[in-house]
Design an enzyme around this catalytic site. Structure first.
Site, PDB file in Angstrom:
ATOM      1  N   HIS A 178       0.852  -1.196   0.000  1.00  0.00           N
ATOM      2  CA  HIS A 178       0.000   0.000   0.000  1.00  0.00           C
ATOM      3  C   HIS A 178       0.881   1.236   0.000  1.00  0.00           C
ATOM      4  CE1 HIS A 178      -4.138  -1.656   1.390  1.00  0.00           C
ATOM      5  NE2 HIS A 178      -3.565  -2.433   0.494  1.00  0.00           N
ATOM      6  N   TYR A 190      -8.975   5.502   7.636  1.00  0.00           N
ATOM      7  CA  TYR A 190      -9.103   5.835   9.058  1.00  0.00           C
ATOM      8  C   TYR A 190     -10.137   6.945   9.142  1.00  0.00           C
ATOM      9  CZ  TYR A 190      -4.767   3.278  10.117  1.00  0.00           C
ATOM     10  OH  TYR A 190      -3.809   2.303  10.285  1.00  0.00           O
ATOM     11  N   PRO A 233      -4.116   0.500  18.985  1.00  0.00           N
ATOM     12  CA  PRO A 233      -3.859  -0.035  17.646  1.00  0.00           C
ATOM     13  C   PRO A 233      -3.865   0.989  16.503  1.00  0.00           C
ATOM     14  CG  PRO A 233      -6.016  -0.716  18.441  1.00  0.00           C
ATOM     15  CD  PRO A 233      -5.332  -0.059  19.584  1.00  0.00           C
ATOM     16  N   LYS A 265       1.044  -0.153  15.100  1.00  0.00           N
ATOM     17  CA  LYS A 265       2.433  -0.231  15.561  1.00  0.00           C
ATOM     18  C   LYS A 265       2.715  -1.415  16.495  1.00  0.00           C
ATOM     19  CE  LYS A 265       4.119   2.931  13.220  1.00  0.00           C
ATOM     20  NZ  LYS A 265       4.086   2.108  12.015  1.00  0.00           N
ATOM     21  N   TYR A 292       4.260   6.336  10.102  1.00  0.00           N
ATOM     22  CA  TYR A 292       3.373   5.227   9.737  1.00  0.00           C
ATOM     23  C   TYR A 292       4.152   4.100   9.053  1.00  0.00           C
ATOM     24  CZ  TYR A 292      -0.904   2.798   8.539  1.00  0.00           C
ATOM     25  OH  TYR A 292      -1.901   1.848   8.472  1.00  0.00           O
TER      26      TYR A 292
END
Ligand code: FAD
Ligand code: DHB
Length: 389
Positions: free
Chosen positions: A72, A200, A292, A296, A384
């Site tokens: 991704h 998200y 979450p 990570k 990220y």
């Protein structure tokens, strides 16, 4: 029994460390409290950093990952009807990999079995002895029989509820914790993901996350109350609530079906210091937990394993203990940064029970800043995709 490294816990940390050591000729035994089927039935994380992928390659366990995973190059963030993308590759040059923790663990178990290394399942009453001296040992019971393993080092990879962390005396150990006033209700369903990348979602009704495992396996989460139980949520109620938290184009496109797994995870930030005591070293959830948001948890477990593995290799190859002596300090430096990112990303996206109108406006202002500012996007993307080891 005698081994060089006794690994407590057969989750991803323990199995990855075991496989890396095995490939480098360092003898180890893994002690797991549950059965293999139980460990493999846990549905957890889904996004891997490149550092983790490299470690799996080093462990000789990345063949299926390379064949079946998805790369991704960015992620979407929505708030109300607004949605924007953060491009990881243009910001950092690095994508993330979508491949479930269940699959990682399956590959590690398969590799361990073919290497012939010892794994003991269903062990009980594990006790670490003499970690502050030169001859540590681990006692446990198996099938009603008392056993003992003498070893050079003990790796505590037994998760948040394990025994290893508590083997470090109270007057040495310091714990830092933040418990969040909500949980995540997650479901897995054999439906195509609503979108090709993760979303998200910040909404007035609370957080939601659209994730996936493959083209026909979706993983969705919604923020829920800590007093909820998965049985309180019918599949229909879950889908209805998820739709309300997504921009309408995505809500309309959502394909629904029966859930094949449904569970609630509480959210917690937690760090224990130090991560070592004498010849005992903690890795992964045994030493730290992140909420979450940002994926990570599993990735920080992998960076611990990286540092410990290199410290052990250096010791066994050259007799130099300095890498091992610095393990906690080195690992914690990266852990605290991942803690910060997970805390920040959680704060940005969730609805807090005591949130004021002002707090809500601050979240929206920060989301709009992130949407429009490339420096902010770069900072988010660097965290990220994973900070360097
Ligand atoms: P664990 O996976 O907890 O493994 C520890 C192992 O030790 C277990 O197999 C356990 O049975 C064994 N054990 C425990 N005590 C003993 C003992 N006394 N003796 C022997 N063995 C013992 N992370 C994300 O990034 N995204 C997610 O969506 C996500 N969802 C999660 C959902 C849940 C419910 C949980 C608990 C965690 C989730 N995480 C998620 C975090 C991620 O799964 C963990 O960070 C990761 O599993 C850590 O691996 P580990 O090997 O350190 O610990
Ligand atoms: C998943 C879980 C996460 O916590 C996250 O941030 C991204 C993906 C998942 O389970 O797919």
């Amino acid at each position: 029994m005698r081994t060089q490294v006794c690994i407590i816990g057969g989750g991803p940390s323990g199995m990855l460390l075991g496989q890396l050591l095995q490939r480098n000729g360092i003898d180890n035994v893994v002690l797991e409290r549950k059965t293999k089927d139980y460990v493999l039935s846990r549905i957890r994380a889904g996004v891997l950093e490149q550092g983790f992928v490299k470690l799996l390659e080093t462990a000789g366990c990345a063949e299926r990952l390379h064949a079946e995973s998805f790369s991704h190059t960015g992620t979407y963030i929505s708030y109300g009807e607004e949605i924007f993308r953060i491009d990881f590759v243009s910001q950092t040059g690095t994508p993330v990999v979508v491949y479930g923790q269940t699959e990682v663990t399956r590959d590690l178990y398969a590799a361990r079995e073919s290497s012939g290394a010892t794994t003991e399942y269903n062990v009980e009453d594990v006790v670490i002895e003499g970690a502050d001296g030169d001859t540590p040992s681990v006692r446990y019971s198996s099938n009603g029989q008392q056993r003992r393993i003498d070893c050079d080092f003990v790796a505590g990879c037994d998760g948040f509820h394990g025994v290893s962390r508590r083997a470090i005396p109270d007057n040495v150990r310091r714990e830092y914790e933040k418990v969040y006033p909500f949980g995540w209700l997650g479901i897995l369903s054999e439906t195509p993901p609503v979108h090709e990348e993760l979303i998200y979602a910040n909404s007035d009704r609370g957080f939601a996350l659209c994730s996936m495992r493959n083209e026909n396996l979706s993983r969705y989460y919604i923020q829920c109350s800590l007093s909820d139980s998965p049985d309180d949520w019918s599949d229909q109620a879950f889908w209805d609530e998820l739709r309300r938290r997504l921009p309408s184009d995505y809500a309309d496109a959502l394909q629904i079906g029966p859930s094949i797994e449904k569970s609630i995870a509480p959210l917690r930030s937690f760090v224990t210091e130090p991560m070592q005591w004498g010849r005992l070293f903690l890795c992964g959830d045994a030493a730290h937990i992140v909420p979450p948001t940002g994926a990570k948890g599993l990735n920080t477990a992998a960076s611990d394993v990286h540092y410990l593995f290199h410290g052990l290799i250096e010791y066994y190859e050259t007799g130099d203990r300095s890498g091992l002596d610095r393990y906690s300090e080195t690992a914690l430096r990266r852990i605290w940064k991942a803690e910060r990112f997970s805390w920040w990303f959680s704060s940005l996206l969730h609805r807090y029970p005591d949130q004021t109108e002002f707090d809500r406006k601050m979240q929206i202002a920060e989301l709009e800043f992130l949407r429009s500012n490339t420096a902010a996007q770069q900072a988010m993307a660097e965290n990220y995709v994973g900070l360097p080891y």
